[in-house]
Design an enzyme around this catalytic site. Structure first.
Site, PDB file in Angstrom:
ATOM      1  N   ASP A 103       4.770   4.750   7.318  1.00 35.24           N
ATOM      2  CA  ASP A 103       4.261   5.998   6.792  1.00 35.24           C
ATOM      3  C   ASP A 103       2.769   6.145   6.926  1.00 35.24           C
ATOM      4  OD1 ASP A 103       3.604   8.820   5.215  1.00 35.24           O
ATOM      5  OD2 ASP A 103       3.639   7.096   3.988  1.00 35.24           O
ATOM      6  N   TYR A 121       9.338   8.607   3.135  1.00 37.12           N
ATOM      7  CA  TYR A 121       7.541   9.304   3.173  1.00 37.12           C
ATOM      8  C   TYR A 121       7.377   9.246   1.714  1.00 37.12           C
ATOM      9  CZ  TYR A 121      10.235  12.036   7.093  1.00 37.12           C
ATOM     10  OH  TYR A 121      10.519  12.469   8.164  1.00 37.12           O
ATOM     11  N   CYS A 122       6.071   9.282   2.507  1.00 42.73           N
ATOM     12  CA  CYS A 122       5.316   9.105   0.783  1.00 42.73           C
ATOM     13  C   CYS A 122       5.825  10.020  -0.464  1.00 42.73           C
ATOM     14  CB  CYS A 122       3.683   9.635   1.177  1.00 42.73           C
ATOM     15  SG  CYS A 122       2.314  10.720  -0.520  1.00 42.73           S
ATOM     16  N   PRO A 123       5.954   9.560  -1.661  1.00 48.38           N
ATOM     17  CA  PRO A 123       5.455   8.145  -2.529  1.00 48.38           C
ATOM     18  C   PRO A 123       6.406   7.509  -1.934  1.00 48.38           C
ATOM     19  CG  PRO A 123       5.999   9.999  -3.849  1.00 48.38           C
ATOM     20  CD  PRO A 123       6.456   9.952  -2.739  1.00 48.38           C
ATOM     21  N   GLY A 124       7.472   7.546  -1.259  1.00 46.55           N
ATOM     22  CA  GLY A 124       8.711   6.600  -1.605  1.00 46.55           C
ATOM     23  C   GLY A 124       7.921   4.452  -1.218  1.00 46.55           C
TER      24      GLY A 124
END
Lengths: 133, 79
Positions: free
Chosen positions: B43, B16-19
């Protein structure tokens, strides 16, 4: 006159997991986008950073926080650490709140650079954009 | 479109953000100037956020495409 690096002052005041997550995410991404980020953790926001609370996942959260924990996505500590590793993020504990709680830097998870007072923080964040959560 | 030579591919699907952005930042930092790093993300926020970051940091988008839900962006490290 030398050009000043854009700077972000992030003040974390709430123990809500969502606010810690959002604040840490903004700080982390800002640092990776070339900003210098100084984080001041004060009042109730210090509690989830205490080793005991963190290890027991003793957090306060709502519906989104519940999913953050259930889906096991990286938490605020990880977001701040990534910001430190790949950008410039400094994290400071509030001296007043730490004193009141009788907590020391060693009692907290390992993201704090120092424990400082408001005057020192204001000195570091002169002309910075400020976000309070 | 001419073929782009990919130096390294990073698969950030499932994060997920910011991954995905963090994966790309790491890849760019570790790479050499001229390297092309391709990121794959599922994402949805990445489709807007990643090009924004690339432009802000002065790198170059070498290629961009969508395959189903998977967004591919190849970024050339400029500095």
């Amino acid at each position: 006159m030398s050009e000043q690096i854009p700077s972000l002052a992030l003040i974390l005041m709430s123990e809500d997991l969502e606010k810690l997550h959002a604040g840490s995410l903004v700080g982390s991404v800002a640092s990776m986008s070339g900003m210098k980020v100084n984080v001041f953790v004060t009042m109730n926001a210090l509690a989830p950073f205490h080793k005991k609370n963190f290890d027991e996942a003793d957090f306060k959260y709502g519906v989104v926080g519940k999913e953050i924990l259930a889906k096991k996505i990286p938490l605020f500590d990880h977001l701040l650490q990534e910001g430190k590793d790949f950008g410039e993020v400094n994290v400071y504990g509030c001296a007043l709140a730490m004193d009141l709680m009788e907590w020391k830097k060693e009692d907290m998870i390992d993201v704090f650079d120092d424990v400082i007072g408001v005057t020192a923080f204001l000195g570091m964040t002169n002309n910075a954009q400020v976000i309070t959560m | 479109m001419s073929q782009v030579e990919i130096t390294k591919q990073l698969d950030a699907r499932g994060t997920y953000c910011p991954g995905p952005l963090m994966e790309l930042v790491k890849g760019i930092k570790r790479g050499q100037v001229g390297d092309v790093i391709e990121l794959i993300s599922d994402d949805k926020g990445s489709r807007v956020d990643i090009p924004e970051w690339v432009n802000k940091m002065g790198h170059e988008i070498a290629n961009e495409r969508l395959e189903g839900e998977d967004y591919y962006i190849a970024v050339r490290k400029v500095k």
